[in-house]
Design an enzyme around this catalytic site. Sequence first.
Site: not given
Lengths: 282, 282
Positions: A34-35, A37, A61, A149, A184
């Site tokens: 998404h934006e 990244h 993980q 984020k 995002k």
Amino acid sequence: MKIVTTIEEIKKEIDLKKKEGKTIGFVPTMGYLHEGHLSLVERAKQENDVTVMSVFVNPLQFGPNEDYQTYPRDIKRDEELARQKGVDLFFAPTKEEMYPEEPAVTVKVTKRVDVLCGKSRPGHFDGVATVLTKLFHIITPDRAYFGLKDAQQVAVVTALIKDLNFPIEIVPVETVREEDGLAKSSRNVRLDEQERKEAVHLYQSLLMAKEMVENKVHDQEAIIEKMRAYITEKTSGEIDYIDILTYPDLKKPNALTGKIIVAIAVKFKHARLIDNIIIDLT
Amino acid sequence: MKIVTTIEEIKKEIDLKKKEGKTIGFVPTMGYLHEGHLSLVERAKQENDVTVMSVFVNPLQFGPNEDYQTYPRDIKRDEELARQKGVDLFFAPTKEEMYPEEPAVTVKVTKRVDVLCGKSRPGHFDGVATVLTKLFHIITPDRAYFGLKDAQQVAVVTALIKDLNFPIEIVPVETVREEDGLAKSSRNVRLDEQERKEAVHLYQSLLMAKEMVENKVHDQEAIIEKMRAYITEKTSGEIDYIDILTYPDLKKPNALTGKIIVAIAVKFKHARLIDNIIIDLT
């Protein structure tokens, strides 16, 4: 853009670039781009000669009851987005390529992990640190880019680099948000229409906290309580945590000074969302 | 030979060499150098443009009741021996330089460690793997040299390199022995005269085992028992372990085929000695 799936080939490609004296910027991802990244790619391109992106959903993980199997994947779309954005080398190895057998040696994180998302995901950051160590050794980047984020991940990677003396610079990049403020995330697509509307309140609650902190409210519990009441009123989600911590040490602050992070995680029916805000009070 | 004590300076020195296109051979040690270490330097010099030796007694690999404080140290003598042997860069950091604070991130080894020396030294190889990871990131060698006297260490480092994809070649080097066969070791100096005479029987017992294996004795327990009886008769030492394992996986062999290791550890009053022999039955 060159698409590469084996370790041997990506090393060969990187080696060629290094021999030309080029610097390498690295954007490790789990795909479903998404934006957020793509903003990392943009930054990497500004600061390096060659930009490498990896797409690998790292089984190490995910906990046994987590969403490894159902984590969203769309490698063709990822390739297309990466190409459009100007990625030079796109590395998408299989699970077998990265873990041909159960590893005898892994990386263990013992600080900054028993809070926020790490608290309810034991071993999660060990898996993150292990796969990043592998990827850093394969890609040997000059700089690696991580979105704020997942601020806890940035804090853990900062410790990884420092404690193990990796010759790599970590570049934290600001969270990219939807127009209404929602951070995002690959998991946003799972929200239904109503949840998507409610999701905006995570960021709203963080802005509320920021305002209180900047207005010299010193009672951390009062701030958390106000956020809790707000989220409970405005959304159908279940609060996983709301926390105020020092950054990047992720300890309980004695006082609201220095760098602090306010972080929130809310479980909706179809996705668990996280968001945070880092406030510099130095 | 340049003597360097800070991470910043050794990185600068290495960087200069790399920019000249030179290859780097690395010999990590805990100092108190003997011919075993010097044979690693010799090999490193044959195969690389620049040879770096580190001397660092790593606290992380000593248990609380082990000999970290009393481990023999003589840095001036080490410098002199390294210089004579032709080491180019001699890196001797302090404990504070390597561990400015308690690390949040370490390396964990979960296979090849619950046998031989690892069995009685829980966490030892985690400490070894952690300091080597740090040193590998600081020195960024093309090749790193390890003595086969500590064959379990070689097995663990082999797994470290492979599982974490270090871009480094590990070169195992044959054990250097005294004229009577005793494996060279920093701890040999602690033996009293009588113990020093008895110590030769460790290697003798290994040669005995090798002969039995080569004469198709398949009963592993019989071989171990014969060694045990021999050591008990010939020395005042207390046997810590005698073991026959696959190499480098360090598992109990179903049959004596492939590569196997016979290893022994004996506690004398003043020092605990180890030795081993790797037999290639492929």
